[in-house]
Design a protein around this motif. Structure first.
Motif, PDB file in Angstrom:
ATOM      1  N   SER A  52      36.400  98.995 101.792  1.00 15.69           N
ATOM      2  CA  SER A  52      37.345  99.724 102.179  1.00 15.69           C
ATOM      3  C   SER A  52      37.127 100.861 103.359  1.00 15.69           C
ATOM      4  CB  SER A  52      37.749 100.718 100.714  1.00 15.69           C
ATOM      5  OG  SER A  52      36.651 101.624 100.557  1.00 15.69           O
ATOM      6  N   TYR A  53      35.823 100.877 103.831  1.00 11.00           N
ATOM      7  CA  TYR A  53      35.494 102.083 104.750  1.00 11.00           C
ATOM      8  C   TYR A  53      35.339 101.368 106.110  1.00 11.00           C
ATOM      9  CZ  TYR A  53      34.092 105.305 101.244  1.00 11.00           C
ATOM     10  OH  TYR A  53      34.119 106.213  99.985  1.00 11.00           O
ATOM     11  N   ARG A  54      35.749  99.834 106.257  1.00 13.46           N
ATOM     12  CA  ARG A  54      35.600  99.379 107.396  1.00 13.46           C
ATOM     13  C   ARG A  54      36.927  99.395 107.924  1.00 13.46           C
ATOM     14  NH1 ARG A  54      33.396  93.261 106.944  1.00 13.46           N
ATOM     15  NH2 ARG A  54      33.000  93.621 109.215  1.00 13.46           N
ATOM     16  N   ARG A  55      36.965  99.681 109.402  1.00 14.97           N
ATOM     17  CA  ARG A  55      38.158  99.859 110.122  1.00 14.97           C
ATOM     18  C   ARG A  55      38.307  98.939 110.903  1.00 14.97           C
ATOM     19  NH1 ARG A  55      38.141 105.029 112.676  1.00 14.97           N
ATOM     20  NH2 ARG A  55      40.221 104.183 113.570  1.00 14.97           N
ATOM     21  N   ARG A  56      39.839  98.561 111.120  1.00 10.58           N
ATOM     22  CA  ARG A  56      40.273  97.169 111.876  1.00 10.58           C
ATOM     23  C   ARG A  56      40.285  97.596 113.250  1.00 10.58           C
ATOM     24  NH1 ARG A  56      46.265  95.993 110.552  1.00 10.58           N
ATOM     25  NH2 ARG A  56      46.492  98.081 111.182  1.00 10.58           N
TER      26      ARG A  56
ATOM     27  N   ASP B  28      42.915  99.767 114.982  1.00 10.52           N
ATOM     28  CA  ASP B  28      43.158 100.952 114.527  1.00 10.52           C
ATOM     29  C   ASP B  28      42.215 101.752 115.256  1.00 10.52           C
ATOM     30  OD1 ASP B  28      45.017 100.468 112.749  1.00 10.52           O
ATOM     31  OD2 ASP B  28      43.588 100.349 111.304  1.00 10.52           O
ATOM     32  N   LEU B  29      41.433 101.323 116.039  1.00 13.70           N
ATOM     33  CA  LEU B  29      40.250 102.199 116.600  1.00 13.70           C
ATOM     34  C   LEU B  29      40.669 102.795 118.135  1.00 13.70           C
ATOM     35  CD1 LEU B  29      37.158  99.593 116.664  1.00 13.70           C
ATOM     36  CD2 LEU B  29      37.593 101.552 115.396  1.00 13.70           C
ATOM     37  N   SER B  30      40.570 103.932 118.430  1.00 10.38           N
ATOM     38  CA  SER B  30      40.775 104.501 119.611  1.00 10.38           C
ATOM     39  C   SER B  30      40.019 103.907 120.790  1.00 10.38           C
ATOM     40  CB  SER B  30      40.529 106.033 119.514  1.00 10.38           C
ATOM     41  OG  SER B  30      39.203 106.320 119.636  1.00 10.38           O
TER      42      SER B  30
ATOM     43  N   GLU C  50      36.511 105.188 120.536  1.00 10.88           N
ATOM     44  CA  GLU C  50      35.775 104.445 119.575  1.00 10.88           C
ATOM     45  C   GLU C  50      35.373 102.792 119.924  1.00 10.88           C
ATOM     46  OE1 GLU C  50      37.452 106.256 115.404  1.00 10.88           O
ATOM     47  OE2 GLU C  50      38.761 104.749 116.241  1.00 10.88           O
TER      48      GLU C  50
ATOM     49  N   LEU D 177      29.313 104.267 115.668  1.00 10.18           N
ATOM     50  CA  LEU D 177      30.246 102.954 115.078  1.00 10.18           C
ATOM     51  C   LEU D 177      29.408 101.642 115.524  1.00 10.18           C
ATOM     52  CD1 LEU D 177      33.055 102.602 114.041  1.00 10.18           C
ATOM     53  CD2 LEU D 177      34.012 102.093 116.305  1.00 10.18           C
TER      54      LEU D 177
ATOM     55  N   HIS E 192      30.816  98.280 110.721  1.00 11.55           N
ATOM     56  CA  HIS E 192      31.919  99.079 110.477  1.00 11.55           C
ATOM     57  C   HIS E 192      33.207  98.775 110.845  1.00 11.55           C
ATOM     58  CE1 HIS E 192      28.417 102.155 111.146  1.00 11.55           C
ATOM     59  NE2 HIS E 192      28.403 101.716 110.268  1.00 11.55           N
ATOM     60  N   VAL E 193      33.558  97.592 111.719  1.00 10.77           N
ATOM     61  CA  VAL E 193      34.751  97.232 112.256  1.00 10.77           C
ATOM     62  C   VAL E 193      35.071  95.587 111.520  1.00 10.77           C
ATOM     63  CG1 VAL E 193      35.990  96.521 114.003  1.00 10.77           C
ATOM     64  CG2 VAL E 193      34.355  98.214 114.030  1.00 10.77           C
TER      65      VAL E 193
END
Length: 325
Positions: free
Chosen positions: A6-10, A13-15, A18, A81, A85-86
């Motif tokens: 649940s903490y992994r970013r798509r 959605d990264l800037s 990031e 990052l 994490h992704v």
């Protein structure tokens, strides 16, 4: 408790900051992997070690350029990052943790690392909606493609044909010392040393079940003994014979198989049929040993034949005579 997933970013959605941080950490990790490869290859494969070290320096240069870009656009604080994490980011298989990697495998993994990074950035660029993000991802993909070309150029420079041939010979020698030599010794021991007891019991009792039990006990016992003896005899550090565990496994397994080859025919109920098949298997085993000695150990064919086939035939005859008497 929340799952780590649940903490992994798509990636979507990264800037841009990031994405740049992710590229920096990826390049940093790859440089460490290449240096680890270089350290592992250095004793036996210096040419390939130089190639890995040069690729690590290329990654360092790439990382510095990315850091300079981040500093100019976003400042000195780089977000933490990493790949893990992704969601969907190309993962690195931890092949560097394997205790035994040859130069060809390492070079192939290095090529896959560069190719995977390039493909990821290219795919990400096609999905980016923001023009600046698309441009950034395209630049990263071009940089990774340049790394692939640079890696090929380095390989041609640092690994000329004579160096590659020398490393192939070293790799072949290590394979022979680690697997073939102990495996061959085990096959010879299992095939020859179990002949007398198995056929002595067979001709003495003419009981297939008893012969099978004796054959299983002799084969498995010899395999265990041979495996432990090989593993304990040499740690491989000074002799260069490789991992004692691998040598022990090779010797133990081949010893067991050598004995089982002429024990398992006694699963057949008819004594004459089982014995005929077992004797045929014996000679197949002995000729296979001759071929392995000639092919891999460069033993002259006729000398190998005299040592193995004649010697094995004498042991077989001794077992039959003792059992029949």
């Amino acid at each position: 408790m929340l799952n780590f997933q649940s903490y992994r970013r798509r990636f979507a959605d990264l800037s841009e900051q990031e994405i740049l941080a992710l590229a920096i950490s990826s390049e940093e990790d790859d440089a460490r992997i290449y240096r680890g490869f270089a350290q592992r290859l250095r004793p036996d494969f210096p040419g390939s070690a130089d190639l890995m070290q040069a690729m690590a320096l290329e990654e360092d240069d790439h990382r510095r350029r990315l850091i300079d870009l981040h500093r100019s656009r976003f400042g000195d604080v780089i977000p933490l990052l990493r790949r893990e994490h992704v969601a969907g980011f190309h993962a690195r298989r931890p092949v560097w943790l394997s205790p035994d990697l040859g130069p060809d495998r390492i070079r192939a993994e290095a090529a896959a690392m560069e190719r995977g990074a390039r493909e990821f950035y290219e795919l990400a660029a096609t999905r980016a909606g923001d023009a600046a993000t698309r441009r950034l991802l395209g630049d990263l993909a071009a940089a990774e493609a340049g790394h692939e070309t640079r890696a090929r150029d380095l390989e041609a420079t640092l690994l000329p044909p004579d160096t590659r041939a020398a490393e192939a010979d070293t790799d072949q020698r290590r394979f022979l010392l680690t697997w073939v030599q102990p495996g061959l010794a085990g096959l010879m021991d299992g095939s020859v040393s179990t002949l007398a007891p198995i056929f002595a019991v067979a001709f003495a009792t003419q009981d297939n079940h008893t012969t099978l039990l004796v054959g299983l006990a002799a084969s498995i016992g010899a395999g265990i003994s041979m495996g432990f003896t090989e593993a304990a005899s040499d740690d491989g550090k000074l002799s260069g014979r490789g991992s004692p565990l691998k040598r022990g496994i090779a010797a133990g397994v081949m010893t067991t198989l050598g004995g089982l080859g002429h024990a398992l025919p006694y699963l057949i109920p008819d004594f004459r049929t089982a014995t005929a098949i077992a004797i045929a298997v014996v000679f197949v085993e002995l000729w296979a040993i001759v071929w392995i000695q000639n092919r891999f150990m460069e033993t002259p064919f006729w000398r190998a034949t005299l040592q193995v086939v004649l010697g094995g035939g004498l042991v077989l005859a001794a077992g039959m005579l003792i059992g029949a008497g």
